[in-house]
Write a protein that holds these residues in place. Structure first.
Motif, PDB file in Angstrom:
ATOM      1  N   ASP A  16       0.645  -1.052  -0.115  1.00 42.11           N
ATOM      2  CA  ASP A  16      -0.019  -0.002  -0.235  1.00 42.11           C
ATOM      3  C   ASP A  16       0.808   1.213  -0.157  1.00 42.11           C
ATOM      4  O   ASP A  16       0.567   2.303  -0.640  1.00 42.11           O
ATOM      5  N   TYR A  17       2.022   0.979   0.885  1.00 43.21           N
ATOM      6  CA  TYR A  17       2.796   2.469   0.707  1.00 43.21           C
ATOM      7  C   TYR A  17       3.426   2.652  -0.302  1.00 43.21           C
ATOM      8  O   TYR A  17       3.675   3.775  -0.870  1.00 43.21           O
ATOM      9  N   VAL A  18       4.114   1.525  -1.191  1.00 44.87           N
ATOM     10  CA  VAL A  18       4.456   1.904  -2.504  1.00 44.87           C
ATOM     11  C   VAL A  18       3.664   2.372  -3.430  1.00 44.87           C
ATOM     12  O   VAL A  18       3.803   3.132  -4.173  1.00 44.87           O
ATOM     13  N   SER A  19       2.504   1.996  -3.308  1.00 47.29           N
ATOM     14  CA  SER A  19       1.275   2.300  -4.069  1.00 47.29           C
ATOM     15  C   SER A  19       0.636   3.775  -4.000  1.00 47.29           C
ATOM     16  O   SER A  19       0.521   4.485  -4.939  1.00 47.29           O
ATOM     17  N   THR A  20       0.464   4.153  -2.790  1.00 50.71           N
ATOM     18  CA  THR A  20      -0.037   5.426  -2.505  1.00 50.71           C
ATOM     19  C   THR A  20       0.844   6.640  -1.996  1.00 50.71           C
ATOM     20  O   THR A  20       0.605   7.651  -1.807  1.00 50.71           O
ATOM     21  N   GLN A  21       1.997   5.989  -1.241  1.00 51.00           N
ATOM     22  CA  GLN A  21       2.940   6.958  -0.739  1.00 51.00           C
ATOM     23  C   GLN A  21       2.398   7.569   0.443  1.00 51.00           C
ATOM     24  O   GLN A  21       2.734   8.743   0.923  1.00 51.00           O
ATOM     25  N   GLU A  22       1.412   7.126   0.887  1.00 50.49           N
ATOM     26  CA  GLU A  22       0.749   7.487   2.200  1.00 50.49           C
ATOM     27  C   GLU A  22       1.058   6.513   3.299  1.00 50.49           C
ATOM     28  O   GLU A  22       0.588   5.303   3.220  1.00 50.49           O
ATOM     29  N   PRO A  23       1.067   7.032   4.553  1.00 49.73           N
ATOM     30  CA  PRO A  23       1.286   6.079   5.787  1.00 49.73           C
ATOM     31  C   PRO A  23      -0.084   5.127   5.819  1.00 49.73           C
ATOM     32  O   PRO A  23      -1.228   5.689   5.431  1.00 49.73           O
ATOM     33  N   ALA A  56       7.193   2.215  10.984  1.00 52.35           N
ATOM     34  CA  ALA A  56       7.519   3.153  11.967  1.00 52.35           C
ATOM     35  C   ALA A  56       6.256   4.341  11.439  1.00 52.35           C
ATOM     36  O   ALA A  56       5.606   4.248  10.649  1.00 52.35           O
ATOM     37  N   GLN A  57       6.054   5.118  12.538  1.00 53.20           N
ATOM     38  CA  GLN A  57       4.932   6.043  12.255  1.00 53.20           C
ATOM     39  C   GLN A  57       5.894   7.530  12.117  1.00 53.20           C
ATOM     40  O   GLN A  57       6.448   7.994  12.982  1.00 53.20           O
ATOM     41  N   PRO A  58       5.617   8.149  10.892  1.00 55.77           N
ATOM     42  CA  PRO A  58       6.032   9.427  10.590  1.00 55.77           C
ATOM     43  C   PRO A  58       5.887  10.362  11.482  1.00 55.77           C
ATOM     44  O   PRO A  58       6.824  11.062  11.737  1.00 55.77           O
ATOM     45  N   HIS A  59       4.678  10.406  12.025  1.00 53.95           N
ATOM     46  CA  HIS A  59       4.326  11.541  12.874  1.00 53.95           C
ATOM     47  C   HIS A  59       3.157  11.255  13.810  1.00 53.95           C
ATOM     48  O   HIS A  59       2.396  10.165  13.122  1.00 53.95           O
ATOM     49  N   SER A  61      -0.412  10.593  15.023  1.00 54.73           N
ATOM     50  CA  SER A  61      -1.919  10.256  14.639  1.00 54.73           C
ATOM     51  C   SER A  61      -1.649   9.735  12.977  1.00 54.73           C
ATOM     52  O   SER A  61      -2.730   9.579  12.335  1.00 54.73           O
ATOM     53  N   ALA A  62      -0.509   9.582  12.594  1.00 51.71           N
ATOM     54  CA  ALA A  62      -0.507   9.125  11.276  1.00 51.71           C
ATOM     55  C   ALA A  62      -0.622   7.417  11.025  1.00 51.71           C
ATOM     56  O   ALA A  62      -0.319   6.823  12.036  1.00 51.71           O
ATOM     57  N   GLY A  63      -0.557   6.751  10.110  1.00 48.25           N
ATOM     58  CA  GLY A  63      -0.493   5.586   9.951  1.00 48.25           C
ATOM     59  C   GLY A  63       1.088   5.210   9.770  1.00 48.25           C
ATOM     60  O   GLY A  63       1.958   5.694  10.484  1.00 48.25           O
ATOM     61  N   ARG A  64       1.357   4.055   9.457  1.00 44.78           N
ATOM     62  CA  ARG A  64       2.877   3.217   9.590  1.00 44.78           C
ATOM     63  C   ARG A  64       3.334   3.138   8.037  1.00 44.78           C
ATOM     64  O   ARG A  64       2.597   3.179   7.051  1.00 44.78           O
TER      65      ARG A  64
END
Length: 340
Positions: A16-23, A56-59, A61-64
């Motif tokens: 998912d992260y590779v696809s969306t670049q979102e946590p 890891a959690q970048p900040h 309330s974010a995802g991982r």
């Protein structure tokens, strides 16, 4: 060791992260991947993965997001590498089949690899020290001139003219051609150079001067190292779509692309086309490039690897597809050079 469920969660996060670049959050994982467990269970698994350093959690309330360690485990535990589609395989084959010489093969290879992976493609020119002599031809082109043609196992063709003080008779020319071929064909270039020196004394004194000229010209061709430290780079424009993946700047990556010694070290030593290496983040041997990954392999034959090729890109890459593309291009390059 992680159990299969946590591995499935890690795999889903990477994809998912590779696809969306979102946590990635637990609820989206359940909705997208049908993991068969509740979001609460996924959150527990994610907490365990984070504690073990795989995500890891970048900040707050974010995802991982995956860490280098997470990507490493993902790559190591790939059950299968995605197969290239028929059009992709046909594109590689068609594009490389039109190559006319080694330079053309390398330039075409770097272009198709960049197109397939959408990353920076790097192709090392075949190493002469690893090449062997496929064919040597000696032809009288004028009364006092000989044309020497060298063809190596890497597909390199070298032509040289030798000026003679006097013409060689047909019988001596035929003998010279035979003895040069016997001494060199099938030998690696360094060994071929050494074996050539032994044939001078096999000729009568009146012909040794001419034979020495021919041997010197061929030895020079065998030891010509113009291509040993050369690489071709393609797909630099692909960096534009990954700017956010390189922390604060892509400058170190751009600087690395200008240093062929750095690129050769990134590709590593050509050992075998069956061996593929994936170096992720901190595994890359340059501190300035720890936000990148390198996927590389050799090309040539299993008995005679000629050089390496691969890609460099952000750690957030589609590893299964990239590995498949690098392997396929290397296989086609080796076959193309063998047929050139």
């Amino acid at each position: 060791m992680l159990d299969e469920r946590k591995l499935s969660v890690l795999r889903a996060i990477v994809e998912d992260y590779v696809s969306t670049q979102e946590p990635v959050g637990s609820r989206s994982l359940v909705e997208r991947h049908g993991l068969g467990v509740s979001p609460a269970t996924v959150r527990n698994d994610m907490a365990a993965l984070e504690e073990d350093g795989f995500i890891a959690q970048p900040h707050t309330s974010a995802g991982r997001i995956p860490t280098d360690k997470g990507y490493r485990l993902f790559v190591d535990r790939l059950a299968a590498v995605r197969s290239l589609s028929v059009p992709e395989r046909r594109a590689i084959e068609t594009f490389l089949d039109g190559a006319v010489d080694v330079d053309d093969v390398v330039q075409r290879s770097v272009r198709i690899l960049a197109q397939l992976t959408h990353q920076i493609a790097i192709v090392q020119y075949p190493s002469l020290t690893r090449s062997s002599v496929r064919h040597v031809e000696i032809v009288a082109v004028e009364h006092n001139r000989l044309l020497l043609v060298l063809i190596t196992s890497s597909g390199r063709v070298d032509q040289r003219i030798v000026e003679l003080e006097a013409a060689l008779d047909d019988d001596t020319l035929a003998t010279l051609r035979t003895r040069v071929g016997t001494a060199t064909i099938g030998q690696r270039l360094p060994e071929a150079s050494a074996r050539l020196l032994d044939i001078v004394d096999q000729f009568p004194p009146e012909h040794r001067g001419i034979v020495t000229l021919v041997v010197s010209a061929l030895t020079e061709a065998f030891s010509d190292e113009r291509s040993d430290e050369r690489v071709a780079v393609g797909g630099t424009s692909n960096l534009a779509q990954f700017g956010a993946d390189f922390d604060t700047s892509i400058k170190p990556v751009l600087e690395a692309l200008e240093e062929h010694v750095v690129l050769l070290k990134l590709l590593g030593e050509a050992t075998s086309p069956t061996m593929l290496t994936v170096r992720i983040g901190s595994e890359v041997p340059y501190q300035e490039l720890t936000t990148t990954s390198v996927v590389a392999t050799g090309y040539g034959t299993e008995d005679e690897p000629l050089a390496n090729l691969g890609i460099m890109g952000p750690t957030r890459m589609d590893y299964p597809a990239t590995i498949a593309s690098v392997r396929a291009v290397a296989r086609y390059v080796g076959r193309t050079l063998d047929e050139t």
